[in-house]
Design an enzyme around this catalytic site. Sequence first.
Site, PDB file in Angstrom:
ATOM      1  N   GLY A 110       0.834  -1.212   0.000  1.00  0.00           N
ATOM      2  CA  GLY A 110       0.000   0.000   0.000  1.00  0.00           C
ATOM      3  C   GLY A 110       0.860   1.249   0.000  1.00  0.00           C
ATOM      4  O   GLY A 110       1.895   1.278   0.662  1.00  0.00           O
ATOM      5  N   ARG A 124       0.975  -4.899  -5.811  1.00  0.00           N
ATOM      6  CA  ARG A 124       1.065  -6.174  -5.097  1.00  0.00           C
ATOM      7  C   ARG A 124       1.300  -7.214  -6.185  1.00  0.00           C
ATOM      8  O   ARG A 124       0.576  -7.244  -7.169  1.00  0.00           O
ATOM      9  CB  ARG A 124      -0.212  -6.437  -4.313  1.00  0.00           C
ATOM     10  CG  ARG A 124      -0.486  -5.321  -3.293  1.00  0.00           C
ATOM     11  CD  ARG A 124      -1.585  -5.660  -2.341  1.00  0.00           C
ATOM     12  NE  ARG A 124      -2.104  -4.469  -1.693  1.00  0.00           N
ATOM     13  CZ  ARG A 124      -1.647  -3.968  -0.530  1.00  0.00           C
ATOM     14  NH1 ARG A 124      -0.666  -4.559   0.109  1.00  0.00           N
ATOM     15  NH2 ARG A 124      -2.185  -2.888  -0.023  1.00  0.00           N
ATOM     16  N   ASP A 130       5.155  -5.156   5.938  1.00  0.00           N
ATOM     17  CA  ASP A 130       5.734  -6.461   6.291  1.00  0.00           C
ATOM     18  C   ASP A 130       5.745  -7.445   5.120  1.00  0.00           C
ATOM     19  O   ASP A 130       6.696  -8.218   4.970  1.00  0.00           O
ATOM     20  CB  ASP A 130       5.045  -7.058   7.526  1.00  0.00           C
ATOM     21  CG  ASP A 130       3.607  -7.438   7.261  1.00  0.00           C
ATOM     22  OD1 ASP A 130       2.929  -6.703   6.524  1.00  0.00           O
ATOM     23  OD2 ASP A 130       3.145  -8.466   7.792  1.00  0.00           O
ATOM     24  N   THR A 184       4.352   2.329   5.526  1.00  0.00           N
ATOM     25  CA  THR A 184       2.952   1.866   5.590  1.00  0.00           C
ATOM     26  C   THR A 184       2.198   2.721   6.603  1.00  0.00           C
ATOM     27  O   THR A 184       2.755   3.056   7.652  1.00  0.00           O
ATOM     28  CB  THR A 184       2.850   0.377   5.968  1.00  0.00           C
ATOM     29  OG1 THR A 184       1.488   0.071   6.281  1.00  0.00           O
ATOM     30  CG2 THR A 184       3.699  -0.001   7.172  1.00  0.00           C
ATOM     31  N   ASP A 238      -0.112   1.666   8.351  1.00  0.00           N
ATOM     32  CA  ASP A 238      -0.662   0.770   9.382  1.00  0.00           C
ATOM     33  C   ASP A 238       0.145   0.732  10.683  1.00  0.00           C
ATOM     34  O   ASP A 238      -0.365   0.278  11.709  1.00  0.00           O
ATOM     35  CB  ASP A 238      -0.769  -0.664   8.835  1.00  0.00           C
ATOM     36  CG  ASP A 238      -1.711  -0.766   7.644  1.00  0.00           C
ATOM     37  OD1 ASP A 238      -2.566   0.123   7.490  1.00  0.00           O
ATOM     38  OD2 ASP A 238      -1.596  -1.738   6.869  1.00  0.00           O
ATOM     39  N   ASP A 267       2.362  -1.323  11.461  1.00  0.00           N
ATOM     40  CA  ASP A 267       2.326  -2.720  11.906  1.00  0.00           C
ATOM     41  C   ASP A 267       3.669  -3.437  11.799  1.00  0.00           C
ATOM     42  O   ASP A 267       3.725  -4.665  11.791  1.00  0.00           O
ATOM     43  CB  ASP A 267       1.237  -3.498  11.147  1.00  0.00           C
ATOM     44  CG  ASP A 267       1.432  -3.475   9.643  1.00  0.00           C
ATOM     45  OD1 ASP A 267       2.359  -2.790   9.164  1.00  0.00           O
ATOM     46  OD2 ASP A 267       0.669  -4.151   8.933  1.00  0.00           O
ATOM     47  N   ARG A 269      -5.380  -2.752   9.055  1.00  0.00           N
ATOM     48  CA  ARG A 269      -5.345  -4.227   8.987  1.00  0.00           C
ATOM     49  C   ARG A 269      -5.491  -4.799  10.393  1.00  0.00           C
ATOM     50  O   ARG A 269      -6.413  -4.444  11.090  1.00  0.00           O
ATOM     51  CB  ARG A 269      -4.064  -4.702   8.311  1.00  0.00           C
ATOM     52  CG  ARG A 269      -4.071  -4.410   6.819  1.00  0.00           C
ATOM     53  CD  ARG A 269      -2.850  -4.997   6.179  1.00  0.00           C
ATOM     54  NE  ARG A 269      -2.974  -5.053   4.738  1.00  0.00           N
ATOM     55  CZ  ARG A 269      -2.241  -5.833   3.982  1.00  0.00           C
ATOM     56  NH1 ARG A 269      -1.349  -6.637   4.501  1.00  0.00           N
ATOM     57  NH2 ARG A 269      -2.387  -5.830   2.674  1.00  0.00           N
TER      58      ARG A 269
HETATM   59  P1  ATP Z   1       0.883  -2.710   3.467  1.00  0.00           P
HETATM   60  O1  ATP Z   1       1.190  -2.919   4.928  1.00  0.00           O
HETATM   61  O2  ATP Z   1       0.768  -1.284   3.126  1.00  0.00           O
HETATM   62  O3  ATP Z   1      -0.232  -3.538   2.952  1.00  0.00           O
HETATM   63  P2  ATP Z   1       2.790  -4.649   2.551  1.00  0.00           P
HETATM   64  O4  ATP Z   1       4.211  -4.507   2.117  1.00  0.00           O
HETATM   65  O5  ATP Z   1       2.564  -5.452   3.807  1.00  0.00           O
HETATM   66  O6  ATP Z   1       2.199  -3.193   2.654  1.00  0.00           O
HETATM   67  P3  ATP Z   1       1.708  -6.784   0.903  1.00  0.00           P
HETATM   68  O7  ATP Z   1       0.655  -6.746  -0.129  1.00  0.00           O
HETATM   69  O8  ATP Z   1       1.518  -7.686   2.073  1.00  0.00           O
HETATM   70  O9  ATP Z   1       1.933  -5.274   1.359  1.00  0.00           O
HETATM   71  O10 ATP Z   1       3.097  -7.206   0.224  1.00  0.00           O
HETATM   72  C1  ATP Z   1       3.572  -6.520  -0.931  1.00  0.00           C
HETATM   73  C2  ATP Z   1       4.149  -7.494  -1.920  1.00  0.00           C
HETATM   74  O11 ATP Z   1       5.288  -8.151  -1.342  1.00  0.00           O
HETATM   75  C3  ATP Z   1       3.241  -8.643  -2.315  1.00  0.00           C
HETATM   76  O12 ATP Z   1       2.326  -8.287  -3.304  1.00  0.00           O
HETATM   77  C4  ATP Z   1       4.246  -9.656  -2.844  1.00  0.00           C
HETATM   78  O13 ATP Z   1       4.638  -9.338  -4.158  1.00  0.00           O
HETATM   79  C5  ATP Z   1       5.452  -9.441  -1.927  1.00  0.00           C
HETATM   80  N1  ATP Z   1       5.461 -10.478  -0.883  1.00  0.00           N
HETATM   81  C6  ATP Z   1       4.735 -10.551   0.250  1.00  0.00           C
HETATM   82  N2  ATP Z   1       4.998 -11.674   0.954  1.00  0.00           N
HETATM   83  C7  ATP Z   1       5.920 -12.358   0.224  1.00  0.00           C
HETATM   84  C8  ATP Z   1       6.602 -13.601   0.389  1.00  0.00           C
HETATM   85  N3  ATP Z   1       6.408 -14.384   1.455  1.00  0.00           N
HETATM   86  N4  ATP Z   1       7.483 -13.979  -0.591  1.00  0.00           N
HETATM   87  C9  ATP Z   1       7.693 -13.204  -1.669  1.00  0.00           C
HETATM   88  N5  ATP Z   1       7.081 -12.021  -1.870  1.00  0.00           N
HETATM   89  C10 ATP Z   1       6.220 -11.597  -0.948  1.00  0.00           C
END
Ligand code: ATP
Length: 324
Positions: free
Chosen positions: A11, A72, A103, A125, A127, A129, A171
């Site tokens: 995000g 994503r 994360d 982020t 969040d 988190d 979240r």
């Molecule tokens: P936000 O907290 O704002 O949602 P975020 O970084 O947690 O941000 P996610 O959608 O959970 O957002 O993760 C972003 C991208 O990271 C995912 O779309 C994916 O491409 C990659 N990703 C997440 N987990 C994994 C994993 N275990 N292995 C490889 N890539 C990953």
Amino acid sequence: MKRIAILTSGGDAPGMNAAVRAAVRCGIDRGMEVYGIQRGYEGLLDGEISKMEWHSVGDILQRGGTILRTARSSRFMEDEWVQHGAEILKTFGIEGLIVIGGDGSYRGGRELAKKGITVMGVPGTIDNDLAYTDFTIGFDTAVNTVLGLISNIRDTSSSHERTTIIEVMGRKCGDLALFAGLAGGADVILVPEVKTDINEVCRKVLQGQASGKVHSIIVMAEGADFSLTELQATLEEMTGRETRSVVPGYIQRGGSPTSQDRLLASQTAAKAVELLYNDSDSKAVGSICGEIVAMDLDKAIETKGEFRKDLYDLAEVLGKGVID
Ligand code: ATP
């Protein structure tokens, strides 16, 4: 390390641009070549990589969102695609990558690190988190955005003698609801970290009414125990007072970053560049008690959050209805 890259992922969050700006300029200042990757891991897999210059990041400090765009990527969840991403980076001669995200983005970074790329996580982020750091980039701006909404809703709620529930993002983390709710004088704050009985919420609102409150504001995190419609219907029935709900949604993600977010973004990105320059292992950069810190990436991902119960308890005291 001579050649590094930056991407934003997950995000978007206000302050991501400030982090990109700092990473590009600090890298160039240290004599490194800095590349920008568009659309997070998705853009990496598509080879959307281009060299950035000092002026590529001019006039972006104050802008929300991310000029690198974000995405994503479901492909990147698979090992063979992570391998492909690492190979693309190696083809460009890129040894170090700064990942600005949450994360999930860090988990993606950890997979890349296993393939020989040094990864620096910069927490971006709304969040809040990521438990290894006190604050994430974008959180303070989002708190202020929600605070503005609470203030506006307070005016109309008191005029119409209503109860209003505001559902905020976060979240599974209640920090956004907690910080904005406390700062905005919410009567009740509902977060996933504290189990709450719906009857208890009604009791608090009724107590507020009995103490003379002409309106009630409830700030509820999206991950809280019950749904908005369930809470709204129950409150209306049990309190006899008109009850409305507001879901600001993506409004919470936008806006010009606050000074706090710009400072955090600039400092953490600068630290990430410094670590890459010094050929460090993969790390996550954050802020603890105002100090910029770096922690092993894996350890940072596994760090468990400690909920700010002190702030929650304070909000409970300040928000309760007391009959003089
Ligand atoms: P936000 O907290 O704002 O949602 P975020 O970084 O947690 O941000 P996610 O959608 O959970 O957002 O993760 C972003 C991208 O990271 C995912 O779309 C994916 O491409 C990659 N990703 C997440 N987990 C994994 C994993 N275990 N292995 C490889 N890539 C990953």
